[in-house]
Design a protein around this motif. Structure first.
Motif, PDB file in Angstrom:
ATOM      1  N   ALA A  81     -59.120 -66.751 -49.898  1.00  0.00           N
ATOM      2  CA  ALA A  81     -57.660 -66.853 -49.886  1.00  0.00           C
ATOM      3  C   ALA A  81     -57.207 -67.700 -48.696  1.00  0.00           C
ATOM      4  N   ASP A  82     -57.797 -67.459 -47.543  1.00  0.00           N
ATOM      5  CA  ASP A  82     -57.459 -68.239 -46.353  1.00  0.00           C
ATOM      6  C   ASP A  82     -57.817 -69.716 -46.550  1.00  0.00           C
ATOM      7  N   ALA A  83     -58.967 -69.971 -47.139  1.00  0.00           N
ATOM      8  CA  ALA A  83     -59.438 -71.345 -47.331  1.00  0.00           C
ATOM      9  C   ALA A  83     -58.533 -72.147 -48.264  1.00  0.00           C
ATOM     10  N   VAL A  84     -57.886 -71.469 -49.216  1.00  0.00           N
ATOM     11  CA  VAL A  84     -57.003 -72.178 -50.151  1.00  0.00           C
ATOM     12  C   VAL A  84     -55.527 -72.017 -49.785  1.00  0.00           C
ATOM     13  N   GLY A  85     -55.253 -71.354 -48.652  1.00  0.00           N
ATOM     14  CA  GLY A  85     -53.876 -71.208 -48.186  1.00  0.00           C
ATOM     15  C   GLY A  85     -53.054 -70.216 -48.973  1.00  0.00           C
ATOM     16  N   LEU A  86     -53.707 -69.163 -49.443  1.00  0.00           N
ATOM     17  CA  LEU A  86     -53.048 -68.144 -50.252  1.00  0.00           C
ATOM     18  C   LEU A  86     -53.031 -66.840 -49.469  1.00  0.00           C
TER      19      LEU A  86
END
Length: 87
Positions: free
Chosen positions: A64-69
């Motif tokens: 989630a952090d890696a995709v900005g979610l």
């Protein structure tokens, strides 16, 4: 310790997780997102396709952090069909 079998609900939620992450990844490569999350490309591929329907929490959080979610937004996406069915 024996792991209980997955329910259809677990499998459906895993597919929604994969769809949500794939949509949030957008045009970024799997390799880029997997590296940012600290997982293998194969693991990301399996999660996105629903083949790992219940990944570890920290894996989901890293993705989630890696995709900005945000995790809140991710939870809303995963619960949306259930709410629609309850209405």
């Amino acid at each position: 310790m024996v792991r209980p079998p997955l329910t259809q609900s677990d499998r459906d939620r895993g597919e929604r997780l994969g769809e949500t992450l794939r949509r949030a990844r957008g045009d970024r490569s799997m390799a880029h997102v997997a590296t940012a999350a600290g997982i293998s490309v194969e693991t990301l591929r399996k999660i996105e396709r629903g083949r790992i329907p219940t990944p570890a929490f920290f894996t989901v959080a890293a993705l989630a952090d890696a995709v900005g979610l945000s995790l809140d937004a991710l939870c809303r996406d995963l619960e949306e069909p259930r709410r629609a069915g309850a209405a």
